[in-house]
Design a protein around this motif. Structure first.
Motif, mmCIF file in Angstrom:
data_model
loop_
_atom_site.group_PDB
_atom_site.id
_atom_site.type_symbol
_atom_site.label_atom_id
_atom_site.label_comp_id
_atom_site.label_asym_id
_atom_site.label_seq_id
_atom_site.Cartn_x
_atom_site.Cartn_y
_atom_site.Cartn_z
ATOM 1 N N LEU A 303 43.827 1.665 36.980
ATOM 2 C CA LEU A 303 44.711 2.226 37.759
ATOM 3 C C LEU A 303 44.963 1.749 38.656
ATOM 4 O O LEU A 303 44.443 0.963 39.437
ATOM 5 N N THR A 304 46.051 2.559 39.345
ATOM 6 C CA THR A 304 46.464 2.222 40.614
ATOM 7 C C THR A 304 46.720 3.393 41.916
ATOM 8 O O THR A 304 47.325 4.282 41.065
ATOM 9 N N LEU A 305 46.348 3.141 42.841
ATOM 10 C CA LEU A 305 46.641 4.371 43.825
ATOM 11 C C LEU A 305 47.672 3.808 44.405
ATOM 12 O O LEU A 305 48.060 2.623 45.065
ATOM 13 N N PHE A 306 48.791 4.887 44.474
ATOM 14 C CA PHE A 306 50.227 4.516 45.206
ATOM 15 C C PHE A 306 50.381 5.350 46.263
ATOM 16 O O PHE A 306 50.719 6.777 45.964
ATOM 17 N N VAL A 307 50.303 5.021 47.479
ATOM 18 C CA VAL A 307 50.571 5.937 48.672
ATOM 19 C C VAL A 307 51.999 5.760 48.880
ATOM 20 O O VAL A 307 52.656 4.965 49.098
ATOM 21 N N THR A 308 52.634 6.959 49.316
ATOM 22 C CA THR A 308 54.136 6.948 49.711
ATOM 23 C C THR A 308 54.153 8.383 50.733
ATOM 24 O O THR A 308 53.606 9.334 50.544
ATOM 25 N N GLY A 309 55.047 7.812 51.764
ATOM 26 C CA GLY A 309 55.534 8.931 52.620
ATOM 27 C C GLY A 309 56.819 9.644 52.318
ATOM 28 O O GLY A 309 56.973 10.686 52.266
ATOM 29 N N ARG A 310 57.827 8.687 52.019
ATOM 30 C CA ARG A 310 59.277 9.071 51.744
ATOM 31 C C ARG A 310 59.393 9.750 50.379
ATOM 32 O O ARG A 310 60.388 10.861 50.355
ATOM 33 N N GLY A 311 58.452 9.185 49.350
ATOM 34 C CA GLY A 311 58.467 9.656 47.966
ATOM 35 C C GLY A 311 58.772 8.712 47.143
ATOM 36 O O GLY A 311 59.812 7.845 47.243
ATOM 37 N N SER A 312 58.064 8.774 46.221
ATOM 38 C CA SER A 312 58.247 7.723 44.804
ATOM 39 C C SER A 312 57.877 8.534 43.586
ATOM 40 O O SER A 312 57.082 9.293 43.557
#
Length: 400
Positions: A303-312
């Motif tokens: 699995l993958t951790l995906f960090v986003t500020g603007r949004g994905s």
């Protein structure tokens, strides 16, 4: 911490957290047929992956072999037009050798589109029945591989979401998991800090060289890994973005440097070098989030951790994606797509350690079968393009 994960036991000895059938097209001309086959099983774990190119590429060949034999994959239907250059017998044999059910469907030999779709659906239906009996077995945290990436970054990413992901990585490494962070093009300016964390001086030199290669790559392209959306979100330079991206690696010693398709030999923290080797060539594209997720999956990421500020909104085929939202405003606007609210740190409602623990707990929950938001929504993005890599040297894995 004890693990309650019950993995799918594969005949090659590894364990997965999902039981996916992949429908893999081997050239863009077969993409439509592969998609139509999988569409029949929209509510089941049947996912489309593939390589669009017609000219052979060793990187793509290896990637497809790693992906079709990933621990989360239970079987594979290979869909070929028939005249492409992809080495389909080699891929078929690799999947067969792993003990998974596999079939190669050649459209030109199967009387075209409609008959190929019907034949493919019949095979997938039988394969789903077959893999439903895959045995389950206890899976230790030390058998887990976790990737991390950041995308749609803004001024909050480096002060909430990314350092919280780093805290989770430290907890995972402590439990013996293998953790992969990537994107050397977004670590420019951090090479000396990373080298100081390397397990050996020789590995430190390899980390420096990987970042220098990325800097040359982007200099040749004429632009860096810095988008207009990053600037709108409050970031000013690639160095500033790099500092924010770097902290998602946590504070553990760096155990090795790998390239796409290299599986970490043991637990620890690994940097993945995703920038192609050699001179920049036409057709070798700029780096993208979805492609990097695929590359980490090819290196075994469950699995993958995906960090986003603007949004994905993206997820991924084969392995679940956990979305960590750095910006409280983005959380309020897009919480249906997000799994963890790291914006609570900015609002003073939680500490970095608390959100890091929440991310760790979410990893365990997802590994035990809880769907992520992107999984529940049906996101199954996948990108695989032309690249070229040299093999890693012995200094890259000092404790292999």
């Amino acid at each position: 911490m004890t693990s309650s994960i019950m993995g799918y036991q594969r005949k090659d000895g590894r364990k997965g957290i999902r039981n996916t059938i992949v429908v893999a097209y081997l050239v863009e001309c077969a993409h439509f047929v592969a998609t139509e086959i999988a569409q029949e099983f929209r509510d089941q774990d049947v996912q489309v992956i593939g390589f669009p190119g017609c000219f052979p590429n060793e990187y793509a060949q290896v990637m497809m072999e790693r992906l079709c034999t990933h621990p989360n994959v239970a079987g594979a239907l290979l869909v070929s037009l028939g005249c492409e250059s992809f080495n389909k017998p080699r891929l078929h044999n690799a999947v067969e050798a792993s003990g998974r059910p596999v079939n190669t469907l050649v459209i030109q030999m199967n009387k075209g589109t409609a008959k190929s779709i019907a034949a493919g659906r019949a095979w997938v239906k039988d394969a789903l029945d077959q893999v439903a009996d895959v045995p389950r077995a206890p899976m230790a945290m030390s058998e887990l591989v976790v990737g991390t990436i950041c995308g749609g970054s803004d001024g909050t990413s480096g002060i909430s979401g990314n350092p919280a992901a780093g805290k989770a990585f430290d907890l995972l490494v402590e439990q013996g998991a293998a953790c992969i962070f990537e994107e050397t093009g977004e670590l420019i300016g951090c090479e000396e800090v990373m080298a100081a964390r390397a397990e050996t001086p020789e590995l430190g030199d390899e980390l420096r060289a990987a970042v220098a290669k990325a800097a040359h790559y982007y200099d040749t392209l004429g632009y860096g890994s810095f988008a207009a959306g990053n600037a709108t979100g409050g970031l000013s330079t690639i160095e500033e973005k790099s500092l924010g991206a770097y902290v998602k690696s946590g504070a553990s010693p760096i155990s090795g440097l790998i390239k796409p398709g290299d599986v970490p030999p043991r637990g620890g923290l690994y940097l993945m070098d995703v920038v192609p080797d050699g001179e920049v060539r036409f057709g070798f594209p700029n780096i993208s989030d979805n492609a990097e997720i695929v590359e980490m999956i090819a290196s075994g990421a469950h699995l993958t951790l995906f960090v986003t500020g603007r949004g994905s909104v993206v997820g991924s085929a084969i392995s679940p994606v956990i979305k960590i939202c750095a910006n409280p405003d983005t959380w309020n606007a897009m919480s249906d797509d997000m799994d963890v609210n790291a914006g609570a740190i900015i609002e003073g409602q939680a500490t970095l350690d608390q959100v890091g623990r929440e991310i760790y707990d979410t990893v365990v929950n997802v590994a035990t079968g809880q769907p992520t938001k992107s999984e529940a929504l049906g996101h199954r993005e996948f990108i695989l393009t032309y690249k070229s890599f040299d093999p890693i040297g012995p200094a890259c894995l000092p404790a292999a």
